[in-house]
Scaffold this active site. Structure first.
Site, PDB file in Angstrom:
ATOM      1  N   ARG A 172       0.816  -1.228   0.000  1.00 37.67           N
ATOM      2  CA  ARG A 172       0.000   0.000   0.000  1.00 37.67           C
ATOM      3  C   ARG A 172       0.845   1.273   0.000  1.00 37.67           C
ATOM      4  O   ARG A 172       0.569   2.223   0.747  1.00 37.67           O
ATOM      5  CB  ARG A 172      -0.949  -0.001   1.193  1.00 37.67           C
ATOM      6  N   ARG A 173       1.867   1.264  -0.777  1.00 40.03           N
ATOM      7  CA  ARG A 173       2.773   2.418  -0.926  1.00 40.03           C
ATOM      8  C   ARG A 173       3.491   2.786   0.373  1.00 40.03           C
ATOM      9  O   ARG A 173       4.014   3.893   0.514  1.00 40.03           O
ATOM     10  CB  ARG A 173       2.044   3.642  -1.493  1.00 40.03           C
ATOM     11  N   LEU A 174       3.485   1.858   1.310  1.00 43.53           N
ATOM     12  CA  LEU A 174       4.257   2.095   2.536  1.00 43.53           C
ATOM     13  C   LEU A 174       5.671   1.571   2.284  1.00 43.53           C
ATOM     14  O   LEU A 174       6.085   0.542   2.811  1.00 43.53           O
ATOM     15  CB  LEU A 174       3.588   1.397   3.733  1.00 43.53           C
TER      16      LEU A 174
END
Ligand SMILES: Cc1cc2nc3c(=O)[nH]c(=O)nc-3n(C[C@H](O)[C@H](O)[C@H](O)COP(=O)(O)O)c2cc1C
Length: 194
Positions: A172-174
């Site tokens: 999640r784009r983390l």
């Protein structure tokens, strides 16, 4: 293992992994330097060697980048690869490699690459492609039946790392950013927000 060795090992593993893929230039990286006005400039180079001293690339000592590095030896490299998706950045100061080192690299180059190095006054204005081809042919003729010596302007720089950062994509784009930094107390490692 100390943190610097750990960072270099990680870097080496990444390059080894990419070299096993079909990427055409697995060691191509972006080199940033800064001119006398503080204007950053970038271009692609090939990483020629990686060891405990740092990251070595080869170039013409009269080129634009080399002239900038004489005035300001600070530089940065950015390596982006698609597979595995990774970004590596390295910052530090460069040191000119020794003549013996440059000679050793020169000897590994194909004859046509050596002739191209003689023919190219890198970064200087060129009136036409024909001039470059003519120069290549002239040097080919000049060095017929003999070993081609290394031009005194052909050498390399080693970027001595002071900061090494690895970026890897996350859920999640983390994304993950791991940053190794050198200070007066030695190397430390920290995570950064993506
Ligand atoms: C894939 C690729 C690899 C390159 N490798 C080198 C290199 O190892 N050394 C080099 O001097 N120029 C290399 N070049 C050319 C540079 O990007 C640049 O055009 C040249 O060094 C002149 O830059 P300057 O005028 O900023 O000094 C490469 C270009 C590409 C596209």
């Amino acid at each position: 293992m100390d943190l610097y060795a750990e960072a270099l090992l990680r870097l080496k593993r990444l390059l080894d992994e990419v070299s096993k893929t079909d990427q055409p230039e697995p060691t191509a990286m972006t080199l940033a330097t800064v001119d006398a006005r503080g204007q950053p400039t970038v271009r692609t180079i090939l990483l020629n060697n990686l060891d405990e001293r740092g990251l070595t690339f080869l170039t013409n000592l009269h080129s634009r980048k080399a002239r900038q590095l004489v005035d300001n030896p600070r530089a940065a490299l950015c390596y982006f690869c698609q597979s595995p998706m990774q970004q590596l950045t390295v910052e530090g100061c460069v040191e000119l490699i020794s003549n013996a080192e440059a000679d050793a690299h020169w000897m590994t180059r194909e004859r046509n690459n050596q002739l191209a190095a003689w023919a190219s006054a890198q970064s200087e204005p060129l009136d036409s492609r024909e001039t470059l081809k003519r120069r290549f042919a002239e040097f080919k003729e000049r060095f017929t039946d003999q070993q081609i010596p290394r031009p005194s302007t052909w050498s390399g720089y080693c970027l001595i790392p002071e900061r090494i950062e690895f970026w890897t994509p996350g859920w999640r784009r983390l994304h993950e950013r791991v940053c190794y930094t050198k200070s007066a107390n030695g190397w430390s490692v920290t995570l950064l927000y993506p």
